[in-house]
Design a protein around this motif. Structure first.
Motif, PDB file in Angstrom:
ATOM      1  N   THR A  92      28.314  41.583  44.050  1.00 17.64           N
ATOM      2  CA  THR A  92      28.094  43.006  43.830  1.00 17.64           C
ATOM      3  C   THR A  92      27.084  43.508  44.847  1.00 17.64           C
ATOM      4  OG1 THR A  92      28.464  42.707  41.464  1.00 17.64           O
ATOM      5  CG2 THR A  92      27.385  44.759  42.159  1.00 17.64           C
ATOM      6  N   LYS A  93      27.339  44.650  45.448  1.00 17.56           N
ATOM      7  CA  LYS A  93      26.460  45.199  46.482  1.00 17.56           C
ATOM      8  C   LYS A  93      25.020  45.306  45.986  1.00 17.56           C
ATOM      9  CE  LYS A  93      25.675  49.266  49.386  1.00 17.56           C
ATOM     10  NZ  LYS A  93      26.157  50.615  49.799  1.00 17.56           N
ATOM     11  N   GLY A  94      24.110  44.768  46.765  1.00 15.78           N
ATOM     12  CA  GLY A  94      22.696  44.854  46.461  1.00 15.78           C
ATOM     13  C   GLY A  94      22.195  43.880  45.421  1.00 15.78           C
ATOM     14  N   ALA A  95      23.123  43.157  44.774  1.00 19.27           N
ATOM     15  CA  ALA A  95      22.724  42.219  43.726  1.00 19.27           C
ATOM     16  C   ALA A  95      23.122  40.790  44.035  1.00 19.27           C
ATOM     17  CB  ALA A  95      23.336  42.639  42.388  1.00 19.27           C
ATOM     18  N   GLY A  96      24.077  40.609  44.928  1.00 17.63           N
ATOM     19  CA  GLY A  96      24.510  39.271  45.282  1.00 17.63           C
ATOM     20  C   GLY A  96      25.592  38.734  44.361  1.00 17.63           C
ATOM     21  N   LEU A  97      25.642  37.418  44.203  1.00 23.68           N
ATOM     22  CA  LEU A  97      26.692  36.779  43.427  1.00 23.68           C
ATOM     23  C   LEU A  97      26.777  37.305  41.997  1.00 23.68           C
ATOM     24  CD1 LEU A  97      26.459  32.985  44.355  1.00 23.68           C
ATOM     25  CD2 LEU A  97      28.236  34.612  45.040  1.00 23.68           C
ATOM     26  N   LYS A  98      28.002  37.323  41.483  1.00 19.67           N
ATOM     27  CA  LYS A  98      28.196  37.634  40.069  1.00 19.67           C
ATOM     28  C   LYS A  98      27.677  36.465  39.233  1.00 19.67           C
ATOM     29  CE  LYS A  98      32.300  40.489  40.955  1.00 19.67           C
ATOM     30  NZ  LYS A  98      33.760  40.631  40.731  1.00 19.67           N
ATOM     31  N   ASP A  99      27.643  36.645  37.919  1.00 20.85           N
ATOM     32  CA  ASP A  99      27.109  35.584  37.062  1.00 20.85           C
ATOM     33  C   ASP A  99      27.996  34.349  37.135  1.00 20.85           C
ATOM     34  OD1 ASP A  99      28.921  35.436  34.405  1.00 20.85           O
ATOM     35  OD2 ASP A  99      28.794  37.519  35.125  1.00 20.85           O
ATOM     36  N   THR A 100      27.420  33.211  36.853  1.00 23.40           N
ATOM     37  CA  THR A 100      28.088  31.922  37.047  1.00 23.40           C
ATOM     38  C   THR A 100      29.376  31.798  36.249  1.00 23.40           C
ATOM     39  OG1 THR A 100      25.954  30.888  37.470  1.00 23.40           O
ATOM     40  CG2 THR A 100      27.782  29.428  36.919  1.00 23.40           C
ATOM     41  N   ASP A 101      29.385  32.268  35.025  1.00 24.79           N
ATOM     42  CA  ASP A 101      30.586  32.171  34.199  1.00 24.79           C
ATOM     43  C   ASP A 101      31.742  32.952  34.824  1.00 24.79           C
ATOM     44  OD1 ASP A 101      29.285  30.571  32.391  1.00 24.79           O
ATOM     45  OD2 ASP A 101      28.878  32.191  30.954  1.00 24.79           O
ATOM     46  N   SER A 178      28.121  23.410  38.764  1.00 21.41           N
ATOM     47  CA  SER A 178      26.858  22.670  38.665  1.00 21.41           C
ATOM     48  C   SER A 178      25.904  23.337  39.651  1.00 21.41           C
ATOM     49  CB  SER A 178      27.068  21.193  39.031  1.00 21.41           C
ATOM     50  OG  SER A 178      25.838  20.508  39.035  1.00 21.41           O
ATOM     51  N   VAL A 179      25.249  24.375  39.201  1.00 18.56           N
ATOM     52  CA  VAL A 179      24.496  25.264  40.084  1.00 18.56           C
ATOM     53  C   VAL A 179      23.350  24.547  40.799  1.00 18.56           C
ATOM     54  CG1 VAL A 179      23.008  27.300  40.143  1.00 18.56           C
ATOM     55  CG2 VAL A 179      25.098  27.324  38.759  1.00 18.56           C
ATOM     56  N   GLN A 180      23.320  24.729  42.117  1.00 16.68           N
ATOM     57  CA  GLN A 180      22.241  24.214  42.964  1.00 16.68           C
ATOM     58  C   GLN A 180      21.342  25.407  43.312  1.00 16.68           C
ATOM     59  OE1 GLN A 180      22.443  20.692  43.595  1.00 16.68           O
ATOM     60  NE2 GLN A 180      24.018  21.087  42.031  1.00 16.68           N
TER      61      GLN A 180
END
Length: 636
Positions: A92-101, A178-180
């Motif tokens: 999302t613009k200005g927020a970066g990656l969407k949530d992991t799920d 498996s978030v790094q």
């Protein structure tokens, strides 16, 4: 007998079964991807894979190929078996990656699992780092077998490798992340580490963005303080393969981006910087990350500082010039270029500048770049027009200079864009016009090389100026005359010499028509500003990062706390140094236009001198008398 036959039948059955098992094992082995490094010298060479190995593995069951280009580009043709995935679907613009799920669900729906062997490609410079962005995202989510195709689609297609146009989809799968977390940087993380000596930030945007231009809706222009500018376009060879180890090592380490540091990269939206992250991984950097929200995020938070060149708008870029041309076309509805407040009837002129007339060019006596191709509508500006000529090349007196400007169709309110294939020639004309009082003078960063690299057309039509009368007032504060330098060089002014080291040391004069050697006493040597020296100009012909030049000057004790006067041989290289200082916003600066040539000698017209010259010097009736001014030699 029955037992013998039975035993033989059993043996034959076992042989058949074993043969079948062997065939099965062989088939499975053959059906696995055998990826090979494109360049083995990288510490993590397996991350960048060769096209040969990918082509040989197209039928491998364990290989997933991701085409990161646009949907339309994918539909027109892609690597056989590749699925299409756009990075824009995951942030999302200005927020970066969407949530992991959400990311996990999207990747699973595309048929991707964390354990897969994946090769990603894009169309390199045109994709702005799309493959790198997906590579980073997958590693951030825990994938450990992700690679990028060297040369991308560009080289794959250019080499005539197999393609297909049918859309490829895969059965839905389950992606278990498996978030790094260390691989994803944030504004708060950067702010907390920004001034630590073991932390570095790479800005992968263009020169113009780094300097201050707001091109993509950023709230503020400029860059994160202390960031090192390494534009994304630099990461590729001409065939679109990734630059190799030694070049990349030099690019990084010469700017303080060393493996012992924690390094994060950013751009506008974390796309170009995603590829910088990939390169850091390729180089074996152990602590690297991507600031995926990037400038859109940082600029929005006014509590975080941003820096920019004070007069950044005086150095324009190819798209700006193209917009200027389109804006002024009859009947145009195109938008005006940024930082340009004039209406469509405002007069503008584009000058290509070099030494020599059209006749000189045609006869091979001067650079013929203009005749070979120039920006549409551009006028050739022969540097001789503004100077006294051989052997002095001094700037014309003010009255004659105004006449020369009028002959070139310039008025004080004309917007003038200057460019060349030589930065010092373009800077010289830019400075002359500023000194003459032209209000709006722009320097095209990168010159004709940048224009052509941007894919814009050229023409060979010879355009001529419409003469007018120039009425502007010169700005004496921009010029240091010889008499002025004599009065301040050892008292109130800092003299900065930007000639070659051998000229500064007095080993050579630097010019065949200049006899005396040495430098102005007390002058500091600030390296050779000629394009060929590679100190003030980058390899793509653009200006070196102004922050790097500022740091270089600071290391030499040039702090602009006192008036600073740049000089070279005859005002060209020093004009480029002056341009840098102007972009930085310094006002107590002058260009010693006559330079060493003016300081070291007095030129005397003597027609009889041609018959029996007693002092080595120039021809055409000019002789060089010793000036009597002090000279220093030796040392650097």
């Amino acid at each position: 007998m029955k037992h013998v036959v039975k035993s033989m039948l059993l043996m034959m059955l076992c042989v058949l079964l074993l043969a079948g098992c062997g065939s099965s094992v062989t088939d499975k082995t053959a059906n696995k991807a055998k990826l090979a490094a494109a360049a083995t010298e990288f510490p993590n060479a397996d991350l960048l894979v060769s096209a040969d190995s990918v082509q040989q593995s197209l039928q491998a069951a364990d290989l997933l190929i991701i085409d990161a280009r646009s949907a339309s580009a994918y539909a027109a043709g892609h690597v056989p078996g590749a699925i299409n995935l756009q990075h824009s679907a995951f942030w999302t613009k200005g927020a970066g990656l969407k949530d992991t799920d959400t990311l996990a669900a999207q990747l699973g729906a595309a048929g991707i699992t964390r354990e897969q062997k994946i090769v990603i490609y894009d169309n390199t410079t045109a994709s702005w780092g799309a493959a790198g962005r997906l590579f980073w995202m997958l590693e951030y989510l825990g994938s450990t077998n992700v690679h990028i195709l060297d040369g991308g689609w560009d080289k794959w297609a250019a080499d005539g490798r197999p393609t297909q146009s049918a859309t490829v989809t895969r059965a839905a799968a389950t992606f278990i992340p498996s978030v790094q977390s260390s691989l994803k940087s944030t504004s708060s993380k950067i702010a907390s580490r920004l001034f630590d000596n073991d932390f570095a930030v790479i800005d992968t945007r263009t020169d113009e963005e780094f300097s201050g231009w707001q091109l993509y809706g950023e709230t503020r222009g400029g860059h994160i303080p202390r960031a090192v500018n390494l534009p994304y376009a630099w990461y590729y060879n001409t065939d679109k393969s990734t630059i190799r180890y030694q070049q990349l090592k030099s690019m990084l380490e010469s700017r303080g981006i060393t493996p012992d540091k924690e390094v994060t990269a950013y751009c506008t939206a974390g796309i170009r910087s995603g590829y910088a992250y990939f390169l850091l991984r390729l180089m074996g950097y152990g602590k690297c990350s991507n600031y995926d929200a990037s400038a859109w995020d940082w600029a929005d938070n006014t509590s975080y500082p941003m820096e920019k060149a004070t007069n950044y708008a005086d150095a324009v870029y190819p798209a700006w010039v193209k917009a200027l041309i389109d804006y002024h076309k009859p009947g145009s509805t195109s938008a005006a270029p940024p930082q340009y407040s004039y209406d469509r009837n405002h007069k503008y002129v584009i000058f290509e500048t070099q030494w020599g007339s059209f006749e000189d060019m045609a006869n091979g006596w001067a650079d013929n770049s203009y005749l070979l191709g120039h920006i549409p509508g551009a006028i050739h500006s022969n540097s001789d027009v503004y100077e006294n000529g051989y052997p002095r090349w001094f700037l014309l007196p003010d009255a004659e200079l105004k006449t020369a400007l009028g002959s070139m169709g310039i008025t004080p309110d004309t917007t003038v864009v200057v460019y060349s294939d030589s930065n010092i020639f373009a800077a010289r004309l830019w400075w002359i016009l500023k000194y003459a009082g032209v209000t709006d003078v722009r320097f095209l960063n990168g010159g004709i090389q940048a224009w052509q690299a941007a894919g814009y057309p050229t023409e060979t039509t010879i355009n001529t100026p419409v003469a007018t009368t120039y009425t502007g007032a010169t700005k004496p504060a921009l010029l240091a005359t010889t008499s002025y330098v004599e009065s301040v060089y050892n008292t109130t002014a800092k003299m900065v010499d930007v000639r070659a080291g051998s000229e500064y040391a007095g080993m050579i004069s630097g010019y065949g028509y200049v006899v005396n050697k040495g430098r102005i006493p007390g002058a500091v040597w600030a390296y050779n500003a000629d394009d060929s020296a590679g100190i003030y100009v980058d390899g793509d012909a653009t200006l070196r990062s102004y922050e790097e030049v500022k740091s270089l000057w600071s290391g030499l004790g040039i702090d602009f706390g006192q008036e600073t006067i740049f000089y070279c041989g005859s005002g060209y290289r020093s004009a480029l140094a002056y341009l840098y200082a102007h972009l930085m916003g310094y006002t107590n600066i002058r260009n010693y236009s006559d330079g060493w040539e003016g300081w070291s000698t007095n030129y005397v017209k003597d027609d009889a001198y041609l018959a029996s010259p007693s002092v080595p010097g120039s021809t055409d009736g000019w002789r060089q008398d010793p000036s009597g001014r002090p000279v220093a030699t030796g040392g650097l």
